[in-house]
Scaffold this active site. Structure first.
Site, PDB file in Angstrom:
ATOM      1  N   ASP A 258     -10.285   3.376  -3.544  1.00  0.00           N
ATOM      2  CA  ASP A 258     -11.129   2.221  -3.208  1.00  0.00           C
ATOM      3  C   ASP A 258     -12.564   2.462  -3.696  1.00  0.00           C
ATOM      4  O   ASP A 258     -13.075   3.583  -3.615  1.00  0.00           O
ATOM      5  CB  ASP A 258     -11.160   2.017  -1.687  1.00  0.00           C
TER       6      ASP A 258
ATOM      7  N   ASP B 225       0.833  -1.205   0.000  1.00  0.00           N
ATOM      8  CA  ASP B 225       0.000   0.000   0.000  1.00  0.00           C
ATOM      9  C   ASP B 225       0.871   1.259   0.000  1.00  0.00           C
ATOM     10  O   ASP B 225       2.100   1.179   0.086  1.00  0.00           O
ATOM     11  CB  ASP B 225      -0.920  -0.058   1.239  1.00  0.00           C
TER      12      ASP B 225
END
Ligand code: GLA
Length: 549
Positions: A244, A179
């Protein structure tokens, strides 16, 4: 088409061609027709993030892994069980090794030690599945501003790349998602950090002999599709292209009333389209799927599957697998639709027509000659007829066979097109099987006929294709090559002087030749485009010709 390729291939190789050591053109003894070379497919699996957020632990992971098997998903091809953020709270021992909570990750079998992540890996492997883990490229991970629960710092791998990725491989993980929360906060350059990480992964693989699939998650920052293919030497990887779709929806916890948004789903699909970067085992990642999660109805779930399949997206399911509805499960495991996603040519769909705003025709060229997956997508608020014309698919007129991709039902098509009535905000997914319109073959220009002495001066020998004519702004290009080595080789593609991508060339075996596919932007207004493949003198790779549609 195969015969035509064979004829041309023989004529390319028949003359004695100057040979030199690096990428280039050499005469080879075996004059066999190039055969299709399959490339790594987009990964399929499940991730803990969307439905469990930071609450993930061994009990949850075991239940999901069991459900992947009992639901039939493993049989359909899903294989990864990926543990996302929340597994590690940032602790390290005095030597810098990651330390996890032994209660969350207990011993699962006799002789195991609590707090050892190889326990859960063994359990996952025991079910015939693969295991994924997660970290951050920066010092702090996303837990510094968590979705649920307290803040935790230092959940990133910066400063410990070599150590952490070796640890993941030693634990037995098969996949790692990295990430960008910390990297973003520190204003790091993702292309630099992810290249370092890829090298740390390669080192860990060399030490352990264990492969770690590389999933880059920088949400599209700094256009990862421009540097993601082969970043840091990676043989196959994926990169996120957007944020997202939805923040986690964890039953019984804060935010349990969140809903996945169909609009955001569509915009993630759009942001994931970079066909020039999706080839030879590299994939754009529009995010984990929300199919089966609260917020989408049955039609939207089905369209979600069609969109991810046609874009060749990684199929990492975010729903709770123990609670999937029969229709969500049927969408996720439809073998014909999965085959679109997993097609061995590894290309992405291209939008080939939008006759009216919001009425779109998407086509994904499949490995089987003349075969296309086609999505007629109606993004408007009312039903509309949408037509696909064979010529826009690169097929000749005639009557190709058209089937409904979901059911296999045969559909009556016209000589030059097919029209379907598409409901509002929905899509019709088709297979079209016809005859390829002819491709134009180009042989390397004479300029790379370097002599041995030039070889010494110029370590790179680009292979150039001149006067390449563009029929469309994104051309489908077949590359015939030989790579006799057992390892993949790579080359940088420049079009009209601009770097487009890095292409992987899997082994073709000691003798013989193969072909792979890419899609490249070409200048349709130019009298002739110039395509150039170059590398850093990777021995053995030979490019014979390209064929352009
Ligand atoms: C980011 C990623 C998500 C998930 C979370 C974890 O938002 O994009 O996929 O990994 O971090 O915090």
């Amino acid at each position: 088409m195969r015969n035509r390729v064979r004829r041309i291939f023989a004529s390319v190789l028949a003359p004695a061609i100057v040979s030199f050591g690096c990428l280039g053109v050499v005469a080879i003894a075996a004059q066999t027709a190039p055969r299709p070379v399959p490339v790594p497919r987009p990964p399929m699996g499940w991730s803990s993030w969307n439905s469990f957020s930071n609450t993930v632990d061994a009990q949850i992971v075991m239940a999901q892994a069991r459900a992947m098997v009992s639901s039939g998903m493993r049989k359909a091809g899903y294989e990864y069980i990926n543990i996302d953020e929340g597994w590690w709270l940032g602790a390290r021992d005095s030597k810098g090794n990651i330390v996890v909570d032994p209660k969350a990750w207990p011993a699962l079998a006799a002789g195991e030690r609590a707090g050892d992540m190889s326990n859960i890996v063994r359990f996952i492997h025991g079910l015939g599945l693969k295991a994924g883990i997660y970290t951050d490229a920066g010092k702090n991970g996303c837990s510094m501003s968590p979705d649920l629960g307290p803040k935790y710092f230092h959940t990133g791998s910066e400063g410990h790349y070599q150590q952490d990725f070796l640890q993941f491989a030693k634990w037995g993980f098969d996949y790692v998602k990295v990430d960008w929360c910390g990297g973003y906060g520190e204003n790091l350059d993702p292309a630099v950090q992810y290249a370092q990480i890829a090298r740390a992964i390669a080192r860990a693989e060399a030490i352990t002999g264990h492969h770690l699939y590389f999933s880059i998650c920088d949400w599209g920052k700094n256009s990862p599709w421009t540097w993601g293919p082969n970043v840091g030497g990676s043989p196959a990887d994926i990169w996120r292209t957007s944020g997202d779709i939805v923040a986690p929806i964890v039953a019984g916890h804060e935010h349990a009333d969140r809903r996945a948004s169909f609009t955001k789903l569509l915009s993630n699909f759009d942001q994931g389209i970079h066909p020039e970067a999706e080839h030879t085992g590299y994939y754009n990642d529009p995010d984990m799927m929300v199919l089966g999660m609260p917020g989408l109805n049955d039609e939207q779930n089905r369209l979600h599957m069609a969109l991810w399949a046609i874009s060749g997206a990684p199929l990492i399911v975010g729903a709770d697998l123990t609670k999937l509805s029969p229709s969500a499960l049927a969408d996720l495991t439809n073998s014909a639709v999965l085959a679109i996603d997993q097609d061995p040519a590894g290309l992405q769909a291209v939008k080939i027509a939008e006759p009216q705003q919001g009425l779109q025709v998407w086509s994904k060229a499949l490995a089987q000659p003349g075969r296309r997956a086609v999505l007629l997508l109606n993004r408007t608020a009312s039903a509309h007829a949408i037509t696909v014309k064979w010529v826009t698919l690169g097929l000749t007129n005639g009557a190709p066979r058209v089937t409904d991709a979901w059911t296999g039902k045969h559909l009556r098509a016209g000589d030059d097109s097919y029209t379907a009535m598409v409901p509002a905000k929905d899509g019709v997914l088709l297979f079209v099987s016809g005859t390829e319109s002819p491709m134009t073959h180009y042989e390397p220009s004479g300029s790379q006929a370097a002599s041995a002495s030039r070889d010494a001066v110029l370590p790179q020998h680009p292979v150039r294709f001149m006067n390449v004519h563009a029929h469309a702004t994104i051309a489908r290009i077949q590359i015939a090559y030989s790579n006799p080595d057992s390892v993949r080789r790579y080359a940088t593609l420049r079009v009209n002087g601009e770097v487009v991508t890095r292409v992987a060339f899997p082994s073709t075996g000691k003798s013989g030749a193969g072909y792979i596919w890419i899609q490249s932007p070409l200048d349709a207004h130019s009298p002739g485009n110039e395509l150039e493949f170059s590398n850093n003198c990777e021995r053995g790779l030979v490019i014979h010709f390209i064929a352009v549609q």
